[in-house]
Each structure stands twice: as C-alpha cells, then as structure tokens.
Design an enzyme around this catalytic site. Structure first.
Site, PDB file in Angstrom:
ATOM      1  N   SER A   1      -0.284  12.215   0.176  1.00 13.02           N
ATOM      2  CA  SER A   1      -1.411  11.128   0.573  1.00 13.02           C
ATOM      3  C   SER A   1      -0.776   9.787   0.357  1.00 13.02           C
ATOM      4  O   SER A   1       0.152   9.462  -0.436  1.00 13.02           O
ATOM      5  CB  SER A   1      -2.775  11.062  -0.213  1.00 13.02           C
ATOM      6  OG  SER A   1      -2.500  10.666  -1.660  1.00 13.02           O
ATOM      7  N   ASP A   2      -1.166   8.688   1.389  1.00 16.55           N
ATOM      8  CA  ASP A   2      -0.930   7.443   0.913  1.00 16.55           C
ATOM      9  C   ASP A   2      -1.552   7.018  -0.240  1.00 16.55           C
ATOM     10  O   ASP A   2      -2.473   7.703  -0.700  1.00 16.55           O
ATOM     11  CB  ASP A   2      -1.099   6.361   2.007  1.00 16.55           C
ATOM     12  CG  ASP A   2      -0.403   5.176   1.905  1.00 16.55           C
ATOM     13  OD1 ASP A   2       0.218   4.835   0.862  1.00 16.55           O
ATOM     14  OD2 ASP A   2      -0.338   4.407   2.986  1.00 16.55           O
ATOM     15  N   CYS A   3      -0.942   6.149  -1.041  1.00 21.17           N
ATOM     16  CA  CYS A   3      -1.505   5.984  -2.320  1.00 21.17           C
ATOM     17  C   CYS A   3      -2.980   5.585  -2.703  1.00 21.17           C
ATOM     18  O   CYS A   3      -3.299   4.472  -2.081  1.00 21.17           O
ATOM     19  CB  CYS A   3      -0.437   4.759  -2.902  1.00 21.17           C
ATOM     20  SG  CYS A   3       1.087   5.220  -3.293  1.00 21.17           S
TER      21      CYS A   3
END
Length: 773
Positions: free
Chosen positions: A299-301
């Site tokens: 996932s993106d952060c």
C-alpha cells in the site's frame, strides 16, 4: 479534516527521516553491517531450519518459515517495519526505501553517513524520459542498484525500493508529473520495464534472483494530489474502461510482464468508488491474476488507514484490514495492519490462510534478494562498498543523462554560443545558482553539485543576479537585471519552478511562470544588448507563448530538474559541446486550457457536446505551446522511406466469422488472423544528417488509425535513437504487428483493429495503408 491527516503524518515521517539522516551524516558510529537472516556462521543451529537451507527450492523454504510462526509473528510481517523473530534468527527489516533517480534518504530504510556521504543523483525522471533512450533508462537503474547494494553492505540501505513512479502525466498541473516518464503510454511502458530491469537484473545464472526489488507505483489512475482543496486521500477517479486499458494501465502491465517487477504499490485514491488497496478486481484479479505478478503488493503509506478514516469505506478498522488483505494486499506501509489484523482474524473477517499467502509473497521476495542466505558479503554482490558509490563513471552518467534529456525548444540561429566571441555573459534568474532544486523530489544527498551558473562561468566570464529572492518571485529586481543585460554580450535567464510550486501534495492552479518571472524575462529581453537565452527548470510545462514569440529571445531550453550535474549539461548544450537531442515527453498547453478543464476530469477523449478538448497529444484537439515530441538539434536530419509496408493489408478470416456476412468497422485483435507472420511488416527509414556536426536523433513512428472506437488522433508505435556524424546516414528499422500495434482499445477495454485507412508518420513522411478483409 481529521486531527492527524495522512499528509501531516507523512510529513512527520519525512521530517523524522531527515532528522535520522542528519544524525547519521554527522556520526561515525553508523551501522556497518548489513541486516540479514540465517547467520549460520554466528549461530550454527540455524542451519537446521529449512528456510535457511539454500539448496531447497525457495517455495519450500518460504512454507517452512511460515509454518514456524505464530499468528502474532505473522502479523508483524505485514507492515513496512517488519518485526524480527529472534528465536528464528530473523532481524527486524525495513521495507521502505526509495530510489526514484538515485538512492534516496526519503524512507526510513536508507541513510547516509561519513562512510557514504552521498550517492549519484540522476536527473528527475521526466528529463531522463525526454532522452527517449531505453538503454539509458536501464543503465541508470543498474548504477542505482549497484550503489544501493554497496550501501546495504555497510548497513546503510535496504534491498526493497519503492520506485519507479509510472503514472501517466495526464494533466500539466500535477505536482508529481516530474516523477513520471510523461504522458505517453508507450514511452512510460518502455521506461518502466527498462528502469526496473536495470534495478533488478543480476549477474547470477538464476533469473529469479534480484539485485534489488523495484516497485511500480501508484496503481492506478492516480494523478490528483491537492488541487483546489480536492485531495488524493478523498478523490474518486471516475475512469471508463476504455481509458483504463488504453492509458492508465499499460505502464503497470509492462512493469509486471516485461519488467518482471517485484512489487506494485496501490494508491490513495479510489477508482470508480473503490479504494485501490481494497479492490480485489484490481489487485488479485489484474495484477496477480491476469499479469501474474511474481512479488508482493504494497500500500501507499497509510492507504489502509486512509480508506477507513478519510474515505469511511468501512465501519471498523478490522473491516478495513480484512478487506485489504482479502483483496490481495501483502504489505502495509504504515502500522494499520499490525494494529488491527489480529482482531480481524478473531472476528472471522479474514482467515489465517490469507495472511499466510500475503507474508509468503513478502518472504519470497526477500528470498530472491538473498536475505535468508546468510552473510551477504559471501554472496554475489558482497564485494561492493563505499568505493562503488559516486564513482567518476557514475557521475559522468548523471551528466550524460542530463545532456541527452535537455530539450531545445527554440533556436533562431544564435545557439550554440561561441565562447571565443563572448566577453561577458549575464546569468540571471532564481534558478541560476540553485543546488537542491536541480534534483527534484524523492532525492538523496548527491555526490556534489554543479549549478547552471558554475557550468556557464567555467566557460566564459559571467556576471550574476538572482533577480528574485526565490521562484515565487513576488518582487523582481527588474532595474538591476536590465542594466546587467544591457552591458552583457549575451544573457542567459534561468527561470521556472521548484518544489514550492509543484510537488507531492501540491498541484498547480495555472500554467504561468510564477509571480513576476514573466515580467522579469520580458523586460530583460527588451533591454538586453545581445541575444537572450531562456532556460526553464521545471517538471511540468508553462505557457511561455510570450517568449516563444519574442524575437530578442533567440533560444529556449527546457532542462527539467537535471540532477547533480545539471550545470555541466546546460553549459555543454548552450556552448555546443553537446548537440541537443531531447524531445518533450509531455504537451505544453496554453493557460486557456486549464481555465476550462477541471483537473478532476479523468476522461482522455474529447467531448464535443460540452467542449471538453481531451488530454495529451493522443486526443487533445486544441492549440499547444509546444507538442509532445518537440525538440530541435544544431544539425539537420532528414528521413526517407526505404522499405514501406504494403498499401493494402488483407486479413483472412475463418469461414464462420461474423464479419464475413455483415459490415464490420473493426475486427478483434485476437484469432487466426493475428497468428504467425500474416499480420506483420517492417518499416525501414533512412536517416541522413545533412548538417556540419555530429548529432543524436530520435526517430518516432506514429500512426493515425481510422476513426473507430474513439481512436487516438495520433499514437506512438515506436522510437529509436540514432547517432550520426556530419553528412552520415543510416537505416532505422521498425517491426510493426498489425494486431498489436495498429489496434485500438474499444469502449469495453478490448483491442480491435480498425478496418480502413491507417496513416504512418515519421517526421514529415507519411505512408497510408488500408486494412481490409
């Protein structure tokens, strides 16, 4: 706004990374050993574990490891700061490192120290893409991975890098367009697979091994960060299937299939109402199912946190954890899955088998990197160290990449400048003597800097004025600037943007030069004694029509964010030591375009019913300032067709095909008519350098298909880079497959061949062919 927004948290994370970097860079006590598991030299008992047995197949080793873990231990491997398991000899591992255009200090996995104070900082991606040189994309990746491995061996870096960014640069206002290879799906796909292979490919005989693990991001249809209050965390990208398969997905598909990338990162935004990190069709369906990803999905952060807290996609955090894992997410950048997965299991929302599957993908990636093979210094890249970072050859490649990318947009004949005839050169502008601006974002500490001023001043005597205190240029020092220009033989203006104008979480609202920059340029040009050269340093384009039409401005160069050696490259081009060959990887629009087109409209094709003009050179129907592929040389190249395709291409259909008995405008791009060599041909183009100096030239092969299924106005089929001496000629060959290359994506996402006239373009050459049954 929630009390701790993702943006705030991310900025805090980046701030803490910067503080860590400061601590390491001023410390001689930085870690000097790499992080790895299965240290049988120190702990011989570890040799008894199957996952430490390098003779076994990796899949068996992963299964052995997973079987030894408790549920709590398994959950610890779902987050970027993966908890170690000391009883099994597994240390904590940090997955988050970045290498967009050089080893970066963004992300907690990588640091600089007195051992390795900097790494080679290549041009920001948008400028490298302007070289249209696939071998360069791969060469840069190879250097970056070598420096990453060298830093890993002294405990300063990880093995997993969340780069490259391969999103399409759809809208000129996007602050992150600088990180991408531009607006064209083919160029972006070639860049994606080339850079990934440069990063990942090893010198080992085992093709499954990885030098470092790359990651293509941000999947998918992600290109709105923060525009007029609309943020990426809440934005729902409404995308039709045609645009999805024709424009947004191809670079990711190429990453996985052609580049064999080890990871794909899902984005913050929703696509058609679903968060990308919780969409089983996009993750398990397409990436893992259709494209057969050999790696992990991250996932993106804080994306999982975002879909729960910001998008309110689920009622509970446990549901958010479960829906993401069940959709195919393997790793969470952030701590969300570490906090909520156990309760999700206990609630019956996700089973342990799904968690086993996720961490198996993560472990298999680390296995391919040699993380579980014991001491890295005994492995293939074990000899690399600080001596292999910032080498003269690596730094020269950074300079060469900038030279190849710089685009000459205007030249009335005064360029290149002659050093012998210039007694004084006035260098003016807020970007004339910048350092960090040159390397853009997701940067690392460079080996050293050469600013534009330093590059120019090394050749001829110069006077210098900043002109504005910064690129925002609220106040321009016009009076002093015009006097300087009036006294100089030649004036070079270095203008443009920086991260305060265009950046992650910062989209532009207009395409004008910031603040008083345009006024400064116009007044200096008016007052200048000699010719004026305008240099634009930026990621995105500007409406510089005023400069394009000003006869006193004899030359315009776009230099992107040219990296640590930007000043060397700029001077080499301006003084003719290097013949420019870069071409624009994105369209430069007039300001009127953004005044009538909302950034949030994801449609690529024009809509005559409401005056929507479409996007990118493939579909945009309006006026441009400069077009995709524009770029000048100091010599003159000409093309002639040596081998042309037949004027008529007949496709044979089986007896039962529906198009034998009814009128068809197009034909599916699969079937017997697409098999073998029946649907292919070659185009051979003779290229001649008719000028008086050596030059490098990009040969573009475009096609204009028949008007079916909202087909592109023009579409790039291929490009080749060629170097020719003066009066030299050579032949460039393109292979064209009718079904793959001349097909278009229809309204439901299927590829179809338009029947009728197709027009091939190479420069001014045009060749028509008719596809019929």
């Amino acid at each position: 706004m929630v009390s701790s927004s993702p943006l705030t948290r991310r900025n805090r994370a980046l701030s803490s990374v910067f503080l860590i970097f400061l601590c390491f860079s001023h410390s001689s006590n930085a870690q000097t050993k790499p992080v790895f598991a299965c240290d049988v030299d120190t702990t011989p008992s570890l040799a008894a574990y199957g996952f430490c047995n390098t003779v076994l197949k990796m899949e068996y080793r992963v299964a052995d490891l997973v079987a030894r873990l408790t549920l709590q231990e398994k959950i610890g491997f779902l987050v970027n700061k993966a908890n170690g398991v000391s009883r099994l000899g597994i240390p904590t591992y940090e997955w988050w490192s970045e290498a967009l255009h050089g080893v970066s200090y963004v992300g907690p996995g990588t640091h600089f120290s007195s051992q390795v104070p900097g790494a080679t900082s290549f041009p920001q991606v948008i400028l490298t893409a302007a070289s249209f040189n696939v071998s360069l994309f791969q060469a840069i990746g190879k250097v970056v991975s070598t420096e990453a491995r060298a830093m890993y061996n002294v405990g300063l870096a990880g093995l997993t890098y969340w780069s490259p960014n391969v999103n399409i640069f759809r809208d000129p206002r996007w602050g992150r367009g600088q990180e991408t290879p531009g607006e064209d799906p083919l160029l972006s796909s070639k860049y994606a697979s080339g850079y990934v292979r440069g990063l990942q490919d090893t010198d080992s005989s085992d093709a499954n091994r990885l030098k470092v693990a790359a990651c293509c991001k941000h999947y998918t249809a992600y290109d709105v960060d923060n525009w007029k209050g609309i943020e990426r965390y809440n934005f729902n990208a409404v995308v039709n299937q045609q645009d999805m398969d024709d424009t947004y997905q191809p670079p990711f598909k190429s990453c996985v299939i052609d580049g064999n990338v080890a990871s794909v990162m899902c984005s913050y935004n929703q696509v058609n109402g679903k968060p990308t990190c919780a969409d089983p069709d996009l993750l398990a369906g397409v990436i893992r199912g259709e494209w057969k990803l050999n790696g992990y999905i991250v996932s993106d952060c804080d994306s999982v946190d975002v879909l729960y807290k910001n998008q309110h996609y689920t009622k509970t955090p446990e549901e958010a954890a479960a829906i993401s894992i069940n959709a195919g997410l393997d790793l969470n950048c952030g701590s969300f899955l570490g906090q909520h997965t156990e309760n999700a299991v206990k609630s019956g929302l996700v089973n342990e088998t799904a968690i086993n599957k996720a961490i198996s993908n993560n472990f298999l990636t680390l296995m391919r990197l040699g993380f579980f093979d014991g001491d890295p210094k005994k492995q293939i890249y074990g000899e690399l160290g600080p001596k292999d970072v910032c080498t003269p050859a690596n730094q020269e490649l950074a300079a060469e990449a900038a030279r190849q990318g710089i685009v000459l947009l205007k030249n009335t004949g005064s360029l290149p400048l002659s050093p012998t005839t210039i007694k004084t050169l006035a260098v003016i502008g807020p970007n004339a003597n910048v350092t960090k601006t040159m390397i853009g974002n997701y940067e690392g500490t460079p080996c050293k800097y050469t600013t534009p001023l330093q590059g120019l001043a090394a050749t001829v005597p110069t006077t210098y004025l900043q002109g504005c205190s910064n690129v925002a240029c609220a106040v321009a020092n016009v009076e002093v600037a015009t006097k300087l220009a009036a006294d100089a033989d030649v004036t070079v203006l270095v203008m443009g943007a920086d991260q305060s104008i265009e950046a992650e979480s910062r989209d532009r609202v207009d395409l004008n030069l910031p603040g008083q920059q345009q006024e400064l340029v116009a007044q200096v040009a008016k007052a200048a004694k000699g010719p004026v050269v305008l240099v634009i340093m930026s990621g995105g384009g500007f409406d510089i029509t005023f400069a394009k039409n000003d006869p006193k401005i004899v030359g315009i160069l776009w230099v992107g964010y040219p990296g640590e050696a930007g000043g060397i490259a700029i001077a080499d081009v301006i003084f003719g030591r290097y013949n420019p060959s870069g071409r624009l990887p994105m369209t430069w629009y007039p300001q009127s375009y953004v005044e009538k087109v909302p950034m949030t409209n994801m449609n690529m094709r024009p809509d005559t019913s409401n005056g929507y003009p479409g996007r990118t050179y493939r579909f945009y129907t309006g006026e441009t300032v400069y077009s995709f592929g524009d770029g000048l040389s100091y010599t003159k190249f000409s093309h002639s067709l040596v081998k042309a395709p037949p004027r008529v291409v007949s496709l044979r259909l089986e007896e039962s095909h529906v198009c034998r008995s009814s009128e068809c405008q197009s034909l599916e791009a699969v079937g017997p008519h697409c098999e073998g060599t029946v649907s292919g041909f070659e185009v051979h183009v003779k290229v001649r350098n008719g000028g008086d100096r050596e030059g490098i030239h990009t040969v573009f092969l475009f096609t204009t298909p028949p008007e079916v299924h909202g087909s592109p106005r023009k579409h790039l089929l291929g490009f080749e880079k060629i170097r020719l001496g003066k009066m030299e000629e050579d032949v460039v060959k393109f292979k064209v497959d009718v079904c793959n290359d001349l097909s278009v994506v229809d309204e439901v996402g299927k590829r179809r061949i338009g029947l009728g006239q197709h027009l091939l373009h190479v420069g001014d050459l045009k060749h028509s062919l008719n596809i019929r049954l």
